[in-house]
Design an enzyme around this catalytic site. Structure first.
Site, mmCIF file in Angstrom:
data_model
loop_
_atom_site.group_PDB
_atom_site.id
_atom_site.type_symbol
_atom_site.label_atom_id
_atom_site.label_comp_id
_atom_site.label_asym_id
_atom_site.label_seq_id
_atom_site.Cartn_x
_atom_site.Cartn_y
_atom_site.Cartn_z
ATOM 1 N N TRP A 91 3.715 -11.510 -11.841
ATOM 2 C CA TRP A 91 3.334 -12.058 -10.526
ATOM 3 C C TRP A 91 1.821 -12.081 -10.367
ATOM 4 O O TRP A 91 1.329 -12.409 -9.294
ATOM 5 C CB TRP A 91 3.968 -11.200 -9.427
ATOM 6 C CG TRP A 91 4.192 -11.866 -8.105
ATOM 7 C CD1 TRP A 91 4.509 -13.169 -7.867
ATOM 8 C CD2 TRP A 91 4.143 -11.237 -6.811
ATOM 9 N NE1 TRP A 91 4.672 -13.387 -6.513
ATOM 10 C CE2 TRP A 91 4.455 -12.223 -5.833
ATOM 11 C CE3 TRP A 91 3.881 -9.930 -6.368
ATOM 12 C CZ2 TRP A 91 4.501 -11.939 -4.469
ATOM 13 C CZ3 TRP A 91 3.941 -9.663 -5.007
ATOM 14 C CH2 TRP A 91 4.243 -10.651 -4.074
HETATM 15 C C1 LIG Z 1 3.320 -13.417 -0.656
HETATM 16 C C2 LIG Z 1 3.821 -12.664 0.541
HETATM 17 C C3 LIG Z 1 3.052 -12.593 1.677
HETATM 18 C C4 LIG Z 1 3.475 -11.879 2.782
HETATM 19 N N1 LIG Z 1 2.631 -11.797 3.827
HETATM 20 C C5 LIG Z 1 2.892 -10.933 4.829
HETATM 21 C C6 LIG Z 1 1.900 -10.659 5.807
HETATM 22 O O1 LIG Z 1 0.789 -11.191 5.775
HETATM 23 N N2 LIG Z 1 2.204 -9.765 6.783
HETATM 24 C C7 LIG Z 1 3.407 -9.135 6.850
HETATM 25 O O2 LIG Z 1 3.593 -8.312 7.744
HETATM 26 N N3 LIG Z 1 4.376 -9.388 5.930
HETATM 27 C C8 LIG Z 1 4.138 -10.264 4.913
HETATM 28 N N4 LIG Z 1 5.098 -10.494 3.938
HETATM 29 C C9 LIG Z 1 6.471 -10.025 4.160
HETATM 30 C C10 LIG Z 1 6.768 -8.592 3.772
HETATM 31 O O3 LIG Z 1 6.214 -8.329 2.540
HETATM 32 C C11 LIG Z 1 8.275 -8.385 3.747
HETATM 33 O O4 LIG Z 1 8.786 -8.786 4.964
HETATM 34 C C12 LIG Z 1 8.721 -6.947 3.511
HETATM 35 O O5 LIG Z 1 8.095 -6.412 2.384
HETATM 36 C C13 LIG Z 1 10.230 -6.860 3.352
HETATM 37 O O6 LIG Z 1 10.611 -5.518 3.174
HETATM 38 P P1 LIG Z 1 11.920 -5.101 2.369
HETATM 39 O O7 LIG Z 1 11.961 -3.623 2.365
HETATM 40 O O8 LIG Z 1 13.081 -5.823 2.892
HETATM 41 O O9 LIG Z 1 11.706 -5.655 0.882
HETATM 42 P P2 LIG Z 1 10.665 -5.183 -0.225
HETATM 43 O O10 LIG Z 1 9.438 -4.650 0.401
HETATM 44 O O11 LIG Z 1 10.526 -6.300 -1.178
HETATM 45 O O12 LIG Z 1 11.404 -3.969 -0.939
HETATM 46 C C14 LIG Z 1 12.545 -4.100 -1.740
HETATM 47 C C15 LIG Z 1 12.570 -2.926 -2.706
HETATM 48 O O13 LIG Z 1 13.837 -2.833 -3.369
HETATM 49 C C16 LIG Z 1 13.641 -2.599 -4.744
HETATM 50 N N5 LIG Z 1 14.830 -3.086 -5.455
HETATM 51 C C17 LIG Z 1 15.218 -4.371 -5.610
HETATM 52 N N6 LIG Z 1 16.376 -4.423 -6.283
HETATM 53 C C18 LIG Z 1 16.729 -3.155 -6.559
HETATM 54 C C19 LIG Z 1 17.825 -2.578 -7.253
HETATM 55 N N7 LIG Z 1 18.797 -3.321 -7.772
HETATM 56 N N8 LIG Z 1 17.879 -1.231 -7.358
HETATM 57 C C20 LIG Z 1 16.891 -0.450 -6.822
HETATM 58 N N9 LIG Z 1 15.831 -0.958 -6.177
HETATM 59 C C21 LIG Z 1 15.751 -2.296 -6.046
HETATM 60 C C22 LIG Z 1 12.363 -3.342 -5.062
HETATM 61 O O14 LIG Z 1 11.793 -2.885 -6.245
HETATM 62 C C23 LIG Z 1 11.536 -3.046 -3.814
HETATM 63 O O15 LIG Z 1 10.847 -1.837 -3.918
HETATM 64 C C24 LIG Z 1 4.721 -11.225 2.788
HETATM 65 C C25 LIG Z 1 5.513 -11.290 1.649
HETATM 66 C C26 LIG Z 1 5.066 -11.996 0.520
HETATM 67 C C27 LIG Z 1 5.899 -12.014 -0.717
HETATM 68 S S1 SF4 Z 2 1.731 -5.044 -12.851
HETATM 69 FE FE1 SF4 Z 2 0.550 -6.365 -14.197
HETATM 70 S S2 SF4 Z 2 2.023 -7.143 -15.711
HETATM 71 FE FE2 SF4 Z 2 3.179 -6.300 -14.011
HETATM 72 S S3 SF4 Z 2 3.590 -8.098 -12.707
HETATM 73 FE FE3 SF4 Z 2 1.744 -7.087 -11.917
HETATM 74 S S4 SF4 Z 2 0.043 -8.146 -12.937
HETATM 75 FE FE4 SF4 Z 2 1.906 -8.664 -14.076
#
Ligand SMILES: Cc1cc2nc3c(=O)[nH]c(=O)nc-3n(C[C@H](O)[C@H](O)[C@H](O)COP(=O)(O)OP(=O)(O)OC[C@H]3O[C@@H](n4cnc5c(N)ncnc54)[C@H](O)[C@@H]3O)c2cc1C
Ligand code: SF4
Ligand code: SF4
Lengths: 598, 160
Positions: free
Chosen positions: B43
């Site tokens: 990423w």
């Molecule tokens: C590019 C981008 C920009 C964003 N911009 C903003 C912003 O400016 N402001 C804002 O407030 N929000 C922003 N967001 C949104 C925010 O990041 C999400 O709303 C939030 O992180 C969602 O939380 P979550 O816990 O549901 O998911 P996540 O934070 O993604 O957590 C999911 C977790 O589950 C784990 N996981 C997945 N599958 C498994 C499995 N099978 N077994 C065990 N663990 C697993 C993952 O590794 C991860 O740690 C943005 C998101 C992105 C991608």
């Molecule tokens: S930690 Fe490094 S190798 Fe892994 S997804 Fe992020 S940039 Fe890519």
């Protein structure tokens, strides 16, 4: 066969610790002093999930203490942005608590920018505040680590364990260590699934080596959905995928550009294009949802999907590309710096791409484009599990005992896992984790988790299932794009296409039984695929069920190109029977928060 | 845009392996140096770049459409609480140094250990409040918002 490691007597298991999961683990300790709190996370919680690289804004903050907004204001905003389809009880509940989350973040050391004059947080927009959030994730991870008894990093959770003594009650989860290959069994009274949303359900625009440069992280494997769907939890609004207008190829965010830098878009001829698509669009969705004059007068936002529609239509009319006009704002060195910081803080890849291709937004207006669709429930869309709301807000249809509990007893959700709660974002997801944790503690204290039994048969069966790909040979193909409205078909689908899609997904399901993994890392990818597959099937079922085009700009039903409030002002709810794999679909009423006298 | 490793700087310490959210930084068994095993699942989140003690990891363009010759380098310092970036474009015309804070407090010191916080009362448990509320929600010491306090109700049907 791999080694089996059993973690017994857990009270609260947090499956996936991104923003929702860290919030859950942190808060659970407050309500559950003697409870055993365990995290199982497939990566390392210091840098996992959608916030791994940081954020430059917290997109959900009311500012009640500064007299800025009340929770119901946010509910109305989310409602219009999602064309009416939200769970307003859950949203109101999230919004009334979210400020306390943000104030804590500031105390923990997260740098939140302040307006030097008013002393309030620096606003990017009505709901967004600006932060220096490179270390957002390590900071919240620290909070979770202080509360949890144990953190198991690098455990891919593959299935939930179900109680063999009582139907439809959760009993823990299983998975494997992606480094050692050990089989892990977590026996737990309650489980909070916070395993995040789904990228790569639809074919990404970037292919080949660039395939990882998606908008939502490539590791967002739809596991929250895969886990809950497989166990038979009801899901809602899975058809409500999201398409994003972003800087081309790097997916750089546009929020700060529009709201703070005051940049704007135009077509290849330098013309404003959005408004000229509105009259036709108004015929599709009705004046109730699109009324530019009212929006102008009252600052009611134009729904994001409709703005996408204008962008897509303008490009189709041959007047692409759409440019973001940065050349004016970037003449101010302070704004120029913010423009770059914004990428470095949350989408470094966009800065890398512009540096590599010599794009300098000070001297040239960069291109915008629409992304492939994503399925998630915390950003600007609301796919996820059908959960109970809080007792003091929810009507009967939305309430069955414990806040954020799914239709499976003892199984809770947070963040992307919970359906109907768009615009929660990072702060709202963390808040939902906290709410789920309090409710899960109460569930246990009320004696609801007594007498759980997990048979050896279930543990062995799951073990054999998990490691089967190590003995097999087949690979995966993505069928979603052409049949379910991906970007290569301009987000268009219909009944026939969806039905073919479903059939192909069934074939894929059979093939996935034979998916091969040469090593443990590939085994991780195999299970990510299986979770994505379950999520995909649910998306197609829901899209097939909703016979209207509710969100033009996110997807179109070619056979029902109009919004249809008479028949479809409802939430869609599905259940996949865990034994047969058959789907049942139903409509649930859409409740709105209105003034007492309205 | 995947990461790559400068072999002469890497000592195989494994910090990048430990942190990569995508599980794609691995140590080559023969050379004992780190490498990205699956560039198309990267990423460019820079987690590994920031974690490498020898600045041995860099990020290049996608082989399929981004040219080479630019650089985006970073140094993150938890002690000082700052992150420093340098962006250089391929043609050298853009060359920027950018500095940002990553924390305002000594690392991790101000996050409470909730096991040591006063026990919540039964009244608190029965309420809708979370830890540290209502104080942290509002300045006026008012209680948490409810439908009633805000003069609202929930109604089924169509509303805009
Ligand atoms: C590019 C981008 C920009 C964003 N911009 C903003 C912003 O400016 N402001 C804002 O407030 N929000 C922003 N967001 C949104 C925010 O990041 C999400 O709303 C939030 O992180 C969602 O939380 P979550 O816990 O549901 O998911 P996540 O934070 O993604 O957590 C999911 C977790 O589950 C784990 N996981 C997945 N599958 C498994 C499995 N099978 N077994 C065990 N663990 C697993 C993952 O590794 C991860 O740690 C943005 C998101 C992105 C991608
Ligand atoms: S930690 Fe490094 S190798 Fe892994 S997804 Fe992020 S940039 Fe890519
Ligand atoms: S962190 Fe740096 S030095 Fe350590 S293994 Fe990775 S690339 Fe090599």
């Amino acid at each position: 066969m791999p080694k089996t490691i059993v973690e017994d007597n857990i009270d609260i298991l947090v499956a996936g610790a991104g923003l929702g999961g860290t919030g859950a683990a942190f808060e659970a300790r407050y309500w559950g002093r003697d409870k055993k709190i365990v995290i199982a996370e497939k990566a390392n919680i210091d840098r996992s999930g959608a916030v791994a690289q940081g954020l430059y804004a917290i997109n959900c903050y009311m500012g009640t203490r500064f007299g800025e907004n009340n929770p119901e204001d946010h509910v109305r905003y989310a409602r219009i942005d999602l064309m009416g389809m939200v769970r307003e009880d859950l949203l109101f509940d999230m919004a009334r608590h979210v400020d306390s989350t943000v104030h804590q973040f500031e105390e923990w050391g997260l740098p939140i920018m302040r307006d030097p004059k008013s002393g309030t947080y620096m606003r990017e927009g009505r709901w967004q505040i600006m932060i220096h959030g490179e270390s957002y994730k390590p900071i919240v991870a620290e909070a979770a680590k202080k509360s949890a008894d144990k953190v198991f990093n690098r455990i891919c959770v593959t299935h939930l364990l179900m109680d063999d003594a009582k139907e439809n009650r959760v009993a823990g989860a299983v998975g494997f260590n992606v480094r050692t290959g050990d089989y892990h069994v977590f026996k737990s009274k309650a489980v909070i699934v916070a395993a995040g949303g789904a990228s790569n359900i639809f074919r990404p625009n970037s292919v080949g080596e660039g395939a990882g440069r998606v908008w939502y992280a490539p590791w967002s494997s739809g596991s929250a959905y895969g886990l809950m769907i497989e166990a038979g939890a009801k899901m809602t609004q899975m058809e409500n995928r999201i398409v994003l207008a972003r800087f081309k190829d790097g997916y750089g965010p546009v929020g700060a550009y529009f709201l703070h830098l005051k940049t704007y878009t135009q077509n290849c001829n330098g013309e404003e294009y959005e408004s000229k698509w509105f009259p036709d669009l108004q015929k599709m969705v009705g004046k109730e949802y699109l009324d530019p004059e009212l929006s102008h007068a009252t600052h009611r936002p134009i729904p994001t999907c409709l703005r996408n529609h204008a962008l897509i239509s303008e490009v189709n009319a041959g007047r692409g590309p759409i440019h973001m006009v940065t050349m004016e704002a970037f003449q101010d060195p302070h704004l120029e710096e913010i423009g770059w910081h914004n990428f470095l803080g949350m989408t470094v890849g966009q800065a890398v791409l512009w540096a590599a291709t010599d794009v300098n937004p000070k001297y040239e207006n960069p291109e915008l484009t629409t992304s492939e669709p994503y399925v998630m429930g915390s950003h600007a869309t609301g796919s996820g599990a059908w959960c109970s709301g809080p007792e003091d807000v929810s009507p009967d249809e939305y309430f069955w005992g414990y806040n954020r509990m799914t239709t499976i007893e003892g199984l809770f959700g947070a963040g992307d896992a919970v359906g109907g709660t768009p615009h929660a974002f990072s702060s709202g997801s963390f808040t939902e984790g906290r709410l789920a944790a309090k409710a899960a503690c109460k569930y246990i204290d009320d004696g609801k988790a007594e007498g759980i039994r997990i048979s050896e048969e279930q543990i062995e069966r799951r073990k054999n299932q998990i490691f089967k790909p190590m003995e097999h040979y087949k690979v995966y193909r993505n069928e979603m794009d052409e049949y379910a409205g991906g970007s290569t078909v301009n987000y268009m689908t219909n009944d026939k296409l969806l039905s073919i899609g479903l059939k192909k997904l069934k074939l894929l399901e059979e093939d996935l039984e034979k998916v091969a993994a040469e090593n443990i890392h590939e085994l991780l990818r195999a299970w990510e695929l299986k979770h994505r597959h379950l999520a995909s099937e649910s998306v197609v079922q829901h899209t097939l069920f909703r016979k209207e085009t509710r969100w033009p700009g996110y997807y179109y039903r070619g056979d029902a190109l109009k919004l249809d409030d008479e028949n479809w002002h409802v939430l869609t709810v599905s259940r996949r029977d865990p034994k047969t794999g058959e789907y049942t679909m139903e409509k649930a009423p859409c409740y709105h928060i209105v003034g007492e006298d309205e | 845009m995947p990461t790559f490793v400068y072999m002469t700087r890497c000592d195989g310490c494994g910090h990048c392996v430990d942190i990569c959210p995508s599980d794609i930084m691995h140590i080559d068994k023969v050379t004992r140096r780190a490498y990205n095993i699956e560039p198309n699942m990267c990423w460019e989140c820079y987690s590994c770049v920031k974690a490498c003690p020898h600045n041995a990891i860099d990020v290049r363009g996608y082989a399929d459409f981004a040219p080479l010759g630019h650089s985006v380098r970073v140094i993150r310092d938890e002690e000082k609480g700052v992150i420093a970036w340098r962006i250089k474009s391929r043609n050298g015309e853009t060359d920027m140094n950018l500095l940002a804070p990553i924390t305002t407090k000594p690392w991790g010191k101000h996050i409470p250990k909730l096991a040591d916080a006063p026990e919540p009362s039964q009244e608190m448990r029965d309420s809708q409040l979370l830890y540290s509320e209502p104080k942290y929600i509002r300045m006026d010491d008012g209680d948490i918002h409810t439908l009633k306090s805000n003069g609202l109700t929930m109604k089924a049907g169509v509303a805009y």
